[in-house]
Design a protein around this motif. Structure first.
Motif, short mmCIF file in Angstrom:
data_model
loop_
_atom_site.label_atom_id
_atom_site.label_comp_id
_atom_site.label_asym_id
_atom_site.label_seq_id
_atom_site.Cartn_x
_atom_site.Cartn_y
_atom_site.Cartn_z
N PRO A 61 -20.10 21.80 -22.95
CA PRO A 61 -19.18 22.93 -22.96
C PRO A 61 -18.21 22.87 -21.78
CG PRO A 61 -21.47 23.65 -23.26
CD PRO A 61 -21.51 22.22 -22.85
N GLU A 62 -17.08 23.52 -21.95
CA GLU A 62 -16.08 23.57 -20.88
C GLU A 62 -16.56 24.47 -19.75
OE1 GLU A 62 -11.50 25.26 -20.37
OE2 GLU A 62 -12.26 24.71 -22.35
N PRO A 63 -16.64 23.94 -18.51
CA PRO A 63 -17.11 24.77 -17.40
C PRO A 63 -16.09 25.84 -17.03
CG PRO A 63 -16.41 22.62 -16.60
CD PRO A 63 -16.34 22.56 -18.10
N LEU A 64 -16.62 26.97 -16.57
CA LEU A 64 -15.79 28.11 -16.19
C LEU A 64 -16.15 28.52 -14.76
CD1 LEU A 64 -13.81 30.43 -17.14
CD2 LEU A 64 -15.89 31.71 -17.71
N LEU A 65 -15.18 28.45 -13.86
CA LEU A 65 -15.41 28.85 -12.47
C LEU A 65 -15.53 30.36 -12.40
CD1 LEU A 65 -15.55 27.61 -9.58
CD2 LEU A 65 -13.14 28.20 -9.35
N THR A 66 -16.68 30.84 -11.91
CA THR A 66 -16.93 32.28 -11.87
C THR A 66 -17.14 32.74 -10.43
OG1 THR A 66 -19.24 31.75 -12.40
CG2 THR A 66 -17.83 32.49 -14.20
N THR A 67 -17.03 34.04 -10.23
CA THR A 67 -17.20 34.59 -8.88
C THR A 67 -18.66 34.48 -8.46
OG1 THR A 67 -17.42 36.78 -9.89
CG2 THR A 67 -15.25 36.18 -9.05
N PRO A 68 -18.92 34.32 -7.16
CA PRO A 68 -20.28 34.11 -6.67
C PRO A 68 -21.27 35.21 -7.04
CG PRO A 68 -18.70 33.56 -4.96
CD PRO A 68 -17.92 34.20 -6.07
N ASP A 69 -20.81 36.46 -7.17
CA ASP A 69 -21.72 37.56 -7.45
C ASP A 69 -22.38 37.46 -8.82
OD1 ASP A 69 -18.89 38.18 -8.19
OD2 ASP A 69 -19.84 39.87 -9.19
N VAL A 70 -21.78 36.70 -9.74
CA VAL A 70 -22.35 36.56 -11.07
C VAL A 70 -23.73 35.93 -10.99
CG1 VAL A 70 -22.08 35.47 -13.33
CG2 VAL A 70 -20.10 36.44 -12.16
N VAL A 222 -17.06 18.17 -7.61
CA VAL A 222 -16.99 16.81 -7.07
C VAL A 222 -15.54 16.38 -6.98
CG1 VAL A 222 -17.75 14.42 -7.39
CG2 VAL A 222 -19.22 16.30 -8.13
N ARG A 223 -15.16 15.87 -5.81
CA ARG A 223 -13.78 15.43 -5.60
C ARG A 223 -13.77 13.97 -5.14
NH1 ARG A 223 -10.42 19.76 -5.83
NH2 ARG A 223 -11.36 21.81 -5.48
N LEU A 224 -12.80 13.23 -5.63
CA LEU A 224 -12.61 11.84 -5.23
C LEU A 224 -11.28 11.74 -4.51
CD1 LEU A 224 -13.53 8.88 -5.29
CD2 LEU A 224 -12.39 8.65 -7.52
N ASP A 225 -11.34 11.39 -3.23
CA ASP A 225 -10.14 11.35 -2.39
C ASP A 225 -9.37 12.67 -2.46
OD1 ASP A 225 -10.63 8.76 -1.52
OD2 ASP A 225 -9.52 7.85 -3.19
N GLY A 226 -10.13 13.75 -2.48
CA GLY A 226 -9.54 15.09 -2.45
C GLY A 226 -9.12 15.63 -3.81
N GLU A 227 -9.15 14.79 -4.86
CA GLU A 227 -8.75 15.22 -6.20
C GLU A 227 -9.99 15.55 -7.03
OE1 GLU A 227 -5.66 15.69 -7.23
OE2 GLU A 227 -4.85 15.07 -5.29
N LEU A 228 -9.89 16.57 -7.85
CA LEU A 228 -11.01 17.00 -8.69
C LEU A 228 -11.45 15.86 -9.61
CD1 LEU A 228 -12.87 19.25 -9.77
CD2 LEU A 228 -11.04 19.86 -11.37
N THR A 254 -9.77 22.60 -16.92
CA THR A 254 -8.61 23.46 -16.69
C THR A 254 -8.99 24.86 -16.22
OG1 THR A 254 -8.57 24.13 -19.01
CG2 THR A 254 -7.24 22.21 -18.39
N ARG A 255 -10.27 25.22 -16.35
CA ARG A 255 -10.68 26.58 -16.01
C ARG A 255 -11.57 26.62 -14.76
NH1 ARG A 255 -12.39 29.85 -21.29
NH2 ARG A 255 -11.47 31.57 -20.11
N VAL A 256 -11.43 25.59 -13.92
CA VAL A 256 -12.20 25.57 -12.68
C VAL A 256 -11.29 25.62 -11.46
CG1 VAL A 256 -14.13 24.34 -13.72
CG2 VAL A 256 -12.30 23.04 -12.63
N CYS A 257 -10.03 25.90 -11.69
CA CYS A 257 -9.07 25.99 -10.58
C CYS A 257 -8.99 27.39 -10.01
CB CYS A 257 -7.69 25.53 -11.04
SG CYS A 257 -7.65 23.81 -11.58
N ALA A 258 -9.33 28.39 -10.79
CA ALA A 258 -9.28 29.77 -10.32
C ALA A 258 -10.49 30.51 -10.86
CB ALA A 258 -7.99 30.45 -10.79
N GLU A 259 -11.05 31.40 -10.03
CA GLU A 259 -12.25 32.13 -10.43
C GLU A 259 -11.96 33.14 -11.53
OE1 GLU A 259 -13.70 33.94 -6.90
OE2 GLU A 259 -14.74 32.14 -6.20
N THR A 260 -12.92 33.28 -12.45
CA THR A 260 -12.86 34.31 -13.47
C THR A 260 -13.93 35.35 -13.16
OG1 THR A 260 -12.08 32.78 -15.17
CG2 THR A 260 -13.15 34.80 -15.93
N THR A 261 -13.54 36.61 -13.11
CA THR A 261 -14.49 37.68 -12.88
C THR A 261 -15.15 38.05 -14.20
OG1 THR A 261 -13.17 38.54 -11.04
CG2 THR A 261 -14.81 40.02 -12.01
#
Length: 270
Positions: A61-70, A222-228, A254-261
Motif C-alpha cells: 500500500p501507498e504509505p501516508l505520513l501522519t502526525t506523531p500523535d496518531v 530512508v534517504r540516499l545522499d539526502g534524497e528520499l 507522493t504522500r510522505v512529503c507533508a503530514e496528514t492529520t
C-alpha cells in the motif's frame, strides 16, 4: 477533510448517480445511497485488482505520513496500519466491502447484503472470515523495536538485527519495476539480515535513516545522499519485528512529503 484519490473517485461517481435519482421513488434513501456507494467502490476495487496482477514484484500500500500523535491512539493507528492494509489486500473486493461496511460503519447485515447482492447469511460468513484478531501494541514498544533496528542498519552489526527480529520475520519490498527490490518476500531472520546487509553493501553514497510516523505507526524514512529513497514500515509482535515493509516505488511516495492529520472520521471516509 482530505480524501484519498480512490475515495474521491468513488465519491464523485456516487454523486453523479445520486443527483439523477428521483428521490420520491426511493423508499429508504440511506440504504439506497449505501448501495450506490458500495457498488462504485467494488468497481474501483476490481479495476485496481487487475492492475496489481500486472504489477512488477510485490505490491505494498501507498504509505501516508501522519502526525506523531496518531501512534498514541491505538485504535486509530491500527485502523490505518500497513499491516491492516495488507490484510485487506488478501480479501476479495466483495469481502473487503463487507469488512469495511460492518467494521467501520456498523451497517446491518441485511443492508450489506442488499448492497453487495448476497444473502444475509453469506454476508455474515464473509464478515466472520474477514475479521482478524487484533494485537494492540503500545507506541513505545514499537518505537523501541524500530530504534534497535535502526541502530543495526547504521552500525551494520549482523548480530544486532537478529536480536530484534522475530524468527519468522517477513521482509516485503516494493520497487514497482522502477527501483530495485526483492521480487518476492524474504522470510526468516537470517535471510532478512543477509538480504539487508547485502543491499547496504552495494549502496553507493550516503544512506541515512530517521524515525517518522507512517500510517499511524512508527517507521523509518530512508534517504540516499539526502534524497528520499523509501519508507520502511514495521509490524511488531511482542517485542520483536515480525514484518518489514519497504516501499521504494517513487510513484507511491507522493504522500510522505507533508503530514496528514488523521481522525476517526478521516479513516471512515478513506
Amino acid at each position: 477533510m482530505q480524501l484519498g484519490p480512490q475515495a474521491a473517485d468513488v465519491l464523485q461517481e456516487t454523486w453523479l448517480r445520486w443527483v439523477d435519482v428521483d428521490l420520491a421513488q426511493v423508499h429508504d434513501q440511506r440504504a439506497y445511497l449505501v448501495r450506490i456507494t458500495t457498488r462504485q467502490a467494488l468497481n474501483r476495487l476490481r479495476t485496481l485488482q487487475r492492475r496489481k496482477e500486472a504489477y512488477v514484484g510485490p505490491w505494498l500500500p501507498e504509505p501516508l505520513l501522519t502526525t506523531p500523535d496518531v501512534a498514541d491512539d491505538v485504535e486509530l493507528a491500527e485502523s490505518v496500519s500497513m499491516a491492516l492494509m495488507l490484510i485487506l489486500e488478501t480479501l476479495s473486493p466483495t469481502e473487503r466491502a463487507v469488512f469495511v461496511l460492518r467494521e467501520a460503519f456498523d451497517v446491518s447485515y441485511d443492508e450489506i447484503a442488499a448492497a453487495v447482492g448476497k444473502s444475509p447469511a453469506a454476508v455474515r460468513q464473509m464478515a466472520h472470515r474477514a475479521r482478524r484478531p487484533r494485537h494492540a501494541l503500545s507506541a513505545e514498544r514499537s518505537r523501541a523495536a524500530l530504534a534497535a533496528f535502526q541502530r543495526a542498519l547504521e552500525t551494520r552489526d549482523l548480530q544486532c538485527p537478529l536480536d530484534v527480529l522475530a524468527p519468522d520475520v517477513v521482509l516485503v519490498s516494493d520497487g514497482g519495476g522502477v527501483k530495485q527490490a526483492a521480487m518476492r518476500p524474504v522470510t526468516g531472520a537470517g535471510k532478512v539480515v543477509r538480504f539487508a546487509m547485502g543491499g547496504l553493501g552495494k549502496v553507493k553514497g550516503s544512506l541515512t535513516c530517521a524515525p517518522t510516523v507512517v500510517n499511524g505507526s512508527t517507521a523509518l524514512i530512508v534517504r540516499l545522499d539526502g534524497e528520499l529513497d523509501g519508507i520502511t514500515a514495521i509490524r511488531v509482535e511482542d517485542t520483536r519485528i515480525a514484518g518489514l515493509y519497504y516501499v521504494r516505488n517513487p510513484h507511491k511516495l507522493t504522500r510522505v512529503c507533508a503530514e496528514t492529520t488523521l481522525t476517526h472520521t478521516w479513516v471512515v471516509h478513506n
